[in-house]
Write a protein that holds these residues in place. Structure first.
Motif, PDB file in Angstrom:
ATOM      1  N   GLN A 131      94.945 -48.051 -26.240  1.00 21.01           N
ATOM      2  CA  GLN A 131      95.120 -48.211 -27.679  1.00 21.01           C
ATOM      3  C   GLN A 131      96.015 -47.096 -28.218  1.00 21.01           C
ATOM      4  OE1 GLN A 131      91.378 -48.610 -29.733  1.00 21.01           O
ATOM      5  NE2 GLN A 131      91.278 -50.765 -29.197  1.00 21.01           N
ATOM      6  N   SER A 175      96.905 -52.495 -29.416  1.00 17.70           N
ATOM      7  CA  SER A 175      97.037 -52.450 -27.970  1.00 17.70           C
ATOM      8  C   SER A 175      97.711 -53.719 -27.498  1.00 17.70           C
ATOM      9  CB  SER A 175      95.684 -52.281 -27.290  1.00 17.70           C
ATOM     10  OG  SER A 175      94.910 -53.470 -27.387  1.00 17.70           O
ATOM     11  N   PHE A 191      96.885 -45.296 -31.843  1.00 19.08           N
ATOM     12  CA  PHE A 191      96.328 -45.146 -33.181  1.00 19.08           C
ATOM     13  C   PHE A 191      97.403 -44.765 -34.195  1.00 19.08           C
ATOM     14  CE2 PHE A 191      91.728 -45.389 -32.775  1.00 19.08           C
ATOM     15  CZ  PHE A 191      91.572 -45.352 -31.399  1.00 19.08           C
ATOM     16  N   GLY A 192      97.204 -45.260 -35.413  1.00 22.57           N
ATOM     17  CA  GLY A 192      98.032 -44.834 -36.525  1.00 22.57           C
ATOM     18  C   GLY A 192      97.570 -43.493 -37.055  1.00 22.57           C
ATOM     19  N   LEU A 206      91.108 -45.549 -39.380  1.00 23.23           N
ATOM     20  CA  LEU A 206      92.169 -45.564 -38.377  1.00 23.23           C
ATOM     21  C   LEU A 206      92.465 -46.995 -37.957  1.00 23.23           C
ATOM     22  CD1 LEU A 206      90.725 -42.612 -36.388  1.00 23.23           C
ATOM     23  CD2 LEU A 206      93.076 -42.643 -37.193  1.00 23.23           C
TER      24      LEU A 206
END
Lengths: 111, 111
Positions: free
Chosen positions: A100, A94, A102-103, A90
């Motif tokens: 954060q 940020s 995430f992809g 992953l």
């Protein structure tokens, strides 16, 4: 709005082969970037993070490396994959001091 | 080093029952973040708590940060099948915005 892309989505590689996973972020500048690995049914292990171009910090010594050739591009590499490198990778970004994002992740299977 | 622990590791509940996961640290946390990861998906940020004793609610979810800032909890009232997933607590460190994740609690909801 900001978006984060990862590719490929899935990957099956033989032991000893090289690896290159790419992550790109759109809609923001100078983000913090992170690579995590998640083994099946396990938690998130921080591998690398970057606060700027060419700046990489490694959290866990291993046969992986990371690079940040451009502001919004983060690459995870290996010269020779091990069986233990299998997992869900992953990428996240940020802005300073905030949460954060995430992809979608890359599922890597090393055979 | 500082570790964030979570209990339970797994929880199976009947739909409609309540659910709570607990996050504990041996050291004082500067903040606590909660993320949810659906099966096969990526973690998604839910909330951040910063103040001692802070309580925040999001519909059926209630988040608490302990008075000593060493523990936190997530409580879900009347679980639904859409609540299925793994819930992670995490601390965002002030250095480079690193996020250290707990091991997660996996929630299953039986319809």
């Amino acid at each position: 709005s900001q978006t984060i892309h990862q590719w490929p989505a899935t990957l099956v590689q033989p032991v000893g082969s090289p690896l290159s996973l790419e992550c790109t972020v759109e809609g923001t500048s100078n983000p913090n970037l992170y690579w995590y690995r998640q083994a099946a049914g396990r938690g998130l292990q921080l591998l690398f993070y970057s606060v700027g171009i060419g700046q990489i910090s490694s959290e866990v010594p291993q046969n992986l490396s990371a690079s940040r050739p451009q502001d919004r591009q983060f690459i995870l590499s290996s010269k020779k994959l091990l069986l233990s490198d299998s997992g869900f990778y992953l990428c996240a970004w940020s802005a300073r001091g905030l949460r954060q994002f995430f992809g979608p992740g890359t599922r890597l299977t090393v055979l | 080093g500082q570790q964030v622990m979570q209990i339970p590791q797994y929880q199976h509940v009947q739909e409609g029952e309540d659910f709570t996961t607990y996050c504990n640290s041996s050291t004082t946390l500067s903040n606590i973040q909660w993320y949810k990861q659906r099966p096969g998906g990526h973690p998604v940020f839910l909330i951040q708590l910063v103040k001692s004793g802070e309580v925040k609610k999001q519909k059926r979810l209630t988040f608490q940060f302990g008075e000593a800032k060493k523990n936190s909890s997530l409580h879900i009232t009347a679980t639904q099948t859409t609540d299925v997933g793994t819930y992670f607590c995490a601390e965002m460190k002030t250095s480079y915005d690193k996020v250290i994740f707990g091991p997660g609690t996996s929630l299953s909801v039986i319809p």
